[in-house]
Design a protein around this motif. Structure first.
Motif: not given
Lengths: 341, 341, 341, 341
Positions: D220-241
């Motif tokens: 339907r023409g939406a665009v989604v960007d995803v940062e995937i960073f599996v060694n970020c060091g500081f913890g687990y974080q999942v966010r969506c705007e």
């Protein structure tokens, strides 16, 4: 011992120029607004009215005038080049609103002129560098507290566009700030730009590709994504999250009073860039005036090379927008005169 | 038409005075620091150094001097009264750092002197009124968006106290801001004060009752509680939540970059009041100078009556602190000259 | 090896009882709702309908019944005492919704009965102890990360009161949670209570003293202030800031999605305590059921002594409310049987 | 009338399986853990120990067993297909952890088997759909409060990877959640995937392309960007705007107590997905069990088609990662049996 004011000539009496006139007249210390130049003389007069400044139609009349110690250029980018060259020629310090000039080639001519003169005179108005939060973000990146930077996630939203705003202007007028922000925060030139757009918002004028997602690559291997959305409807919002090897830092979040009312907690979104970055403009101008008093430029500010590099990135950005292709940024060799970065 | 600078004499060259000298010299537009007075002449000279100001030991030397258009008083509260009376006598606009004077009786004499003069000349330095967030809170209360106000919950914390800081000073130097904030936000005089203290923190110097909870009642039936904790250890924090019949608003929450690192999200607490309220001071001084240029006082600022009312609340506060009893505040009749509120 | 369900009898089929019936039937593992008792048999039947439970009018019919292993009491506080005494007499584990009983004297009789029995059977439903955020706050205080605790600032707001709600109920039904929270977080008995009220909100029913500020002193010298505002209009909000010698921690801030729309950033305030503390109730019930399976009580929960101490604080609170005086709390000697705290 | 427990067989006794065994045994109501199957029989026994479950080595032994009413599959994705086909063949409801199967072709075979059976039996474990915040975000998008959706900005970070984690697994194990989230929130199939990576973090194991930025386009023409960073060091974080035509909504911001200490305000980042999404797993399992009791599947859950579509997106994602090219996603025609979306 005698305290002398810096007499500033303002070129351009549009919305931005009027705002800067007020700033120079009422908020910046050690400065006197001495002249306002605008081809529309009535507009110049309106802006000068109530200040000690005289109004003129021809900007060249005040470049080199003995009663004008320094210049602020707030006219359209298309006319900047000859003004800048004249100012350099006359040894007058300039705070030039972005863009330096509208394209890389002409910007490079300004670079070459200043280099030939052998003295830094021109500063480009990328005011985010003077925002308290952005300055703190820069500090966090420079100290290494976040580890080496890998990514920036940027969001740049305006409530609505004025009539006549084009997709190209989204790059030249809006994303140009992120180009400079990326170069400055990451201390690295931009190497490539890609633009991808979802379907446009029904709130955007016909023909405007709004929003867009601009992906920036830097020479040191960082990647920056920018959402530019100029008809987002709800206000002005500028946000940047830096992601380093050891942590992240986010600036541009919500601020101001938190209200609880009618089943909601809430706060107010700033209306426009003048509200959001007003203090940054003041800070930028004060530092510029203080430096100009000493015959120097503010080392914290964007210089002519920064203006040139932003122009080159904008050119690539518009090419990427039109072509849908990843577009590399071609830069001239950086003169030693602009060493750093 | 000719743009003339306001020549300001600064009285008091201590830490606060030095800060204000910098402000007047470098950040306030349309102002020149013309003189610095301090009994410790060396200190006055240090502060004047590098500016266009001359240094004197006797403050009365610059009150009424034809080269000084306006005064900033930043000396200890104990010496304010004669300085203020002399300034009023000489028709010189004054920005007087709080307290107006150290007790209600002497403050009332200043009220009477200004009223007798028939012209408002003195403004008291309650800078929170010029903080962007507090101003927005005031606006929310005035528009009725929150309904009629019922309570304020205030927190006022300092990292640590300098040597010699006493429980009494916690009222006179710290809570005095909340007294003014309460009067200003709620548009009502303070009618009674109660103080209750938990056991003191082991981080507080021996003999200091720290923290304390100060409860303020207003004439219109609002209740305000204030935590004053001057050895909280972690930084400077000033917070106020207004609770109205239809909603609440909170100012003074955390701001600045949000960092994610080492298992935490975090940000920085401001170190002291100069950092937290620096922009408010600038804003206060600029508005004061602009008004003084016109021979007026800033209507947004605290006036002499406000200074008197705060002094009366402080007296009751210290009585409440010592006695453990709810202490009523006795005020003189408010002259029509200071109508409002 | 064989996995046997805990058969729970529910006493009280009002709004709270119905909620707990759903919880026991659908969300708590290892439990079967076996019986529902309510003098209004129709109401009992409605709640039992669709579950495996039988409905009875007389609660004593199910206390000691061989088909009921444990009891949840959700009937009005006035009838708790005989139910509790019967349950203790029959050796049946009980989760009793607060209050234990409506006054300190009767609560003390339950304390004595359980002590005489020599076995802990009764747990009081102070569910905040099972809220993730409050539990984390407790942990922070117990580890000493914040230093020794000095103050709590509590806010407890409801959108509106049902008909018939009285000022006394604001203490017994609402502030009772803060009494328990204060005792639990600070690990200290309450020694005195003071109540001060601003003028009442125009949104409060005639005669209701709303809001009130309740000040609690503890035996170890901490001070707790509580804003109780039961007609705040905008939703349900429970907040607690603990202030220690080395730092503070705040729970109960805003959560959920952050929305940007129409010039605002905003989020939703929870509507009532069931929404805000639903997960805490589930957690409390699951832990209680798991302990009851083992013939034990949950050591993390409030015990009968806690219920008694809360009742004593409520009595003092109502006295303070009516008299306007600081009122000391008189407690019996704590039996070794309830050692701790 | 008689209340019968759902007897659940668990296949897979690894870390995830052990977690689910605990969940089924102790937190989900109306369920009994009846069997645990794992080729490593010792591991199966360890997980079954202390519960009413028997341990077996062969999973097929419990599929169709009369003592097992429903299945949870938590074994590696490579072995899912025959298990799912056997369960469908035996008419047994299944909650299958993601992925449905490791590739689109095998997933399509499961789609076809279930369609041929003519009854929905299999649910795929995309637990974010059961997270309170994500569910609220879905609601906001469905009501149109934000206007038509244009973009999602997603961040998915893990503190560190276990040994052997590959760039491909970043797509299949991590980004697969964003593929499902995007499809579910935007109600649209994924049409193309592009992957761009900055230089890898020095904290990442050699050879791992970490972080990556994955750009998803929908039909339907939406665009989604995803940062995937599996060694970020500081913890687990999942966010969506989510960004719509009229506003935005952000979930996954910081939560929990706000601490002020040592010059900082701070809070804790959750350590891993089990902590962050534990309640969502519980909620998912309870709803699944409730539906299975009725011989139904949970309509809120991901179905087999969703599992297939995610597998197809993962295949495209890995192709995009390796090739550096925008890769289109090819999907079979959606059977009417899986109508919706």
């Amino acid at each position: 011992m005698e305290h002398k004011e810096l007499r500033v000539g303002l070129i351009g009496a549009g919305r931005m120029g009027a705002d800067h006139a007020l700033r120079l007249d009422q908020r910046i210390s050690g400065v006197r607004l001495a002249a306002v130049a605008d081809p529309d003389l009535d507009r110049a007069k309106q802006v000068a009215d109530g200040t000690a400044a005289r109004a003129v139609a021809d900007p060249f009349e005040i470049i080199g005038d003995s009663g004008v110690d320094a210049l602020v250029i707030a006219s359209p980018g298309e006319v900047h080049e000859p003004l800048l060259l004249a100012a350099i020629d006359n040894d007058v310090p300039v705070l030039c609103e972005k863009p330096l000039t509208p394209d890389a080639k002409s910007s490079l001519r300004v670079v070459e002129a200043e280099e030939a003169r052998g003295k830094r005179l021109v500063q480009v108005g990328f005011m985010r560098r003077f925002d308290v939060e952005y300055a703190e973000l820069k500090r966090l990146l420079d100290t290494g507290d976040l580890g080496a930077p890998l990514m920036l996630h940027c969001v740049h939203r305006n409530a609505a566009t004025p009539p006549g705003f084009t997709s190209e202007m989204m790059i030249y007028d809006s994303v140009v700030h992120e180009f400079d922000t990326a170069r400055w925060l990451l201390d690295s030139e931009i190497s490539a730009v890609t633009v991808r757009a979802p379907r446009s918002s029904s709130a955007a004028p016909a023909g405007l590709l709004d929003p867009q997602i601009v992906t920036i690559e830097t020479a040191r291997g960082a990647v920056v994504d920018v959402e530019i959305f100029v008809n987002c409807g709800f206000g002005y919002q500028v946000r940047c999250e830096a992601v380093g090897e050891q942590g992240t830092a986010l600036v541009g979040g919500d601020s101001g009073p938190v209200i609880h009312r009618s089943g909601q907690w809430s706060g107010v979104v700033t209306a426009d860039f003048r509200e959001r970055f007003g203090a940054a403009f003041d800070h930028e101008f004060q530092r510029w005036a203080d430096a100009a008093h000493q015959g120097e430029v503010d080392s914290a500010a964007a210089d002519v090379w920064d203006g040139y590099a932003a122009a080159a990135a904008c050119e690539a950005g518009v090419h990427a927008q039109v072509s849908g292709e990843r577009t590399e940024v071609e830069l001239a060799e950086r003169p030693d005169f602009y060493a750093g970065g």
